[in-house]
Design a protein around this motif. Sequence first.
Motif, PDB file in Angstrom:
ATOM      1  N   LEU A 154       0.816  -1.218   0.000  1.00 54.16           N
ATOM      2  CA  LEU A 154       0.000   0.000   0.000  1.00 54.16           C
ATOM      3  C   LEU A 154       0.847   1.264   0.000  1.00 54.16           C
ATOM      4  N   SER A 155       1.867   1.302   0.849  1.00 48.77           N
ATOM      5  CA  SER A 155       2.673   2.525   0.924  1.00 48.77           C
ATOM      6  C   SER A 155       3.374   2.797  -0.391  1.00 48.77           C
ATOM      7  N   LEU A 156       3.806   1.742  -1.086  1.00 47.52           N
ATOM      8  CA  LEU A 156       4.441   1.935  -2.386  1.00 47.52           C
ATOM      9  C   LEU A 156       3.443   2.508  -3.383  1.00 47.52           C
ATOM     10  N   TYR A 157       2.251   1.919  -3.463  1.00 42.93           N
ATOM     11  CA  TYR A 157       1.233   2.457  -4.367  1.00 42.93           C
ATOM     12  C   TYR A 157       0.873   3.894  -4.001  1.00 42.93           C
ATOM     13  N   MET A 158       0.788   4.172  -2.717  1.00 45.60           N
ATOM     14  CA  MET A 158       0.405   5.507  -2.267  1.00 45.60           C
ATOM     15  C   MET A 158       1.489   6.536  -2.590  1.00 45.60           C
ATOM     16  N   LEU A 159       2.739   6.133  -2.497  1.00 51.25           N
ATOM     17  CA  LEU A 159       3.821   7.052  -2.862  1.00 51.25           C
ATOM     18  C   LEU A 159       3.812   7.364  -4.351  1.00 51.25           C
ATOM     19  N   MET A 160       3.338   6.412  -5.143  1.00 52.32           N
ATOM     20  CA  MET A 160       3.347   6.593  -6.594  1.00 52.32           C
ATOM     21  C   MET A 160       2.032   7.159  -7.125  1.00 52.32           C
ATOM     22  N   SER A 161       1.074   7.444  -6.248  1.00 56.82           N
ATOM     23  CA  SER A 161      -0.245   7.908  -6.668  1.00 56.82           C
ATOM     24  C   SER A 161      -0.613   9.183  -5.924  1.00 56.82           C
ATOM     25  N   SER A 162      -1.304  10.055  -6.613  1.00 55.55           N
ATOM     26  CA  SER A 162      -1.825  11.235  -5.924  1.00 55.55           C
ATOM     27  C   SER A 162      -3.016  10.807  -5.077  1.00 55.55           C
ATOM     28  N   VAL A 163      -3.348  11.587  -4.089  1.00 56.04           N
ATOM     29  CA  VAL A 163      -4.472  11.243  -3.209  1.00 56.04           C
ATOM     30  C   VAL A 163      -5.783  11.235  -3.994  1.00 56.04           C
ATOM     31  N   GLU A 164      -5.845  11.971  -5.089  1.00 55.90           N
ATOM     32  CA  GLU A 164      -7.049  11.964  -5.920  1.00 55.90           C
ATOM     33  C   GLU A 164      -7.277  10.599  -6.573  1.00 55.90           C
ATOM     34  N   GLN A 165      -6.250   9.763  -6.622  1.00 58.73           N
ATOM     35  CA  GLN A 165      -6.365   8.430  -7.206  1.00 58.73           C
ATOM     36  C   GLN A 165      -6.657   7.360  -6.152  1.00 58.73           C
ATOM     37  N   ALA A 166      -6.997   7.765  -4.948  1.00 60.35           N
ATOM     38  CA  ALA A 166      -7.197   6.816  -3.847  1.00 60.35           C
ATOM     39  C   ALA A 166      -8.262   5.779  -4.163  1.00 60.35           C
ATOM     40  N   GLY A 167      -9.293   6.154  -4.862  1.00 54.40           N
ATOM     41  CA  GLY A 167     -10.356   5.220  -5.210  1.00 54.40           C
ATOM     42  C   GLY A 167      -9.931   4.179  -6.223  1.00 54.40           C
ATOM     43  N   ASN A 168      -8.761   4.368  -6.842  1.00 54.29           N
ATOM     44  CA  ASN A 168      -8.285   3.442  -7.875  1.00 54.29           C
ATOM     45  C   ASN A 168      -7.117   2.577  -7.419  1.00 54.29           C
ATOM     46  N   LEU A 169      -6.781   2.620  -6.138  1.00 52.17           N
ATOM     47  CA  LEU A 169      -5.683   1.784  -5.669  1.00 52.17           C
ATOM     48  C   LEU A 169      -6.044   0.319  -5.869  1.00 52.17           C
ATOM     49  N   PRO A 170      -5.093  -0.490  -6.337  1.00 46.27           N
ATOM     50  CA  PRO A 170      -5.401  -1.907  -6.560  1.00 46.27           C
ATOM     51  C   PRO A 170      -5.664  -2.627  -5.241  1.00 46.27           C
ATOM     52  N   LEU A 171      -6.769  -3.323  -5.193  1.00 47.85           N
ATOM     53  CA  LEU A 171      -7.135  -4.062  -3.987  1.00 47.85           C
ATOM     54  C   LEU A 171      -7.466  -5.500  -4.352  1.00 47.85           C
ATOM     55  N   GLY A 172      -6.588  -6.133  -5.094  1.00 50.11           N
ATOM     56  CA  GLY A 172      -6.808  -7.515  -5.512  1.00 50.11           C
ATOM     57  C   GLY A 172      -6.650  -8.463  -4.344  1.00 50.11           C
ATOM     58  N   SER A 173      -6.165  -9.633  -4.649  1.00 48.78           N
ATOM     59  CA  SER A 173      -5.977 -10.645  -3.617  1.00 48.78           C
ATOM     60  C   SER A 173      -4.873 -10.215  -2.664  1.00 48.78           C
ATOM     61  N   GLU A 174      -4.738 -10.963  -1.579  1.00 52.64           N
ATOM     62  CA  GLU A 174      -3.682 -10.675  -0.609  1.00 52.64           C
ATOM     63  C   GLU A 174      -2.333 -10.709  -1.305  1.00 52.64           C
ATOM     64  N   PRO A 175      -1.450  -9.781  -0.966  1.00 53.55           N
ATOM     65  CA  PRO A 175      -0.143  -9.745  -1.636  1.00 53.55           C
ATOM     66  C   PRO A 175       0.700 -10.958  -1.270  1.00 53.55           C
ATOM     67  N   GLU A 176       1.564 -11.334  -2.210  1.00 56.71           N
ATOM     68  CA  GLU A 176       2.516 -12.401  -1.922  1.00 56.71           C
ATOM     69  C   GLU A 176       3.561 -11.868  -0.963  1.00 56.71           C
ATOM     70  N   PRO A 177       4.139 -12.751  -0.142  1.00 50.56           N
ATOM     71  CA  PRO A 177       5.195 -12.286   0.766  1.00 50.56           C
ATOM     72  C   PRO A 177       6.346 -11.666  -0.029  1.00 50.56           C
TER      73      PRO A 177
END
Length: 134
Positions: free
Chosen positions: A92-115
């Motif tokens: 999440l923090s990586l996606y958030m660093l690469m995305s503006s807060v206006e893109q919050a609704g589009n953050l990928p929320l697929g399956s649980e991340p791999e380790p």
Amino acid sequence: MDMVQLSQLVDRIDSAFGGDMPFTDRALTEADIETLNRVFSDAGYRRYLQDQVNRQIIRDYLTNAAMLDLIDDEQFERLTHRASSIEGRSELSLYMLMSSVEQAGNLPLGSEPEPLKPLNGREGGPPHLNLIRS
């Protein structure tokens, strides 16, 4: 920006910051310094510190997104659920660093991340990034 080694880029950024601020107002004894060196050089502490950074990024990003009404309650719940694991916080923090807060609704929320797995660089070579120009 010209192609540079990651270590050189980080060194340039660190030197621009100037010296570190002291984290204590009193003088440290030799025993204090020895203990701090032992703690700060420990891999567990470095993982702890990175996790704290990830938590702060997520906290600030989600606070902004919620205050600006950019995500609804369901999205907020899904994002906070993802933040409940170390791997989820890292992702999440990586996606958030690469995305503006206006893109919050589009953050990928697929399956649980791999380790997470450590990257293996070139044998004997410094870590580096290859910039791909489009």
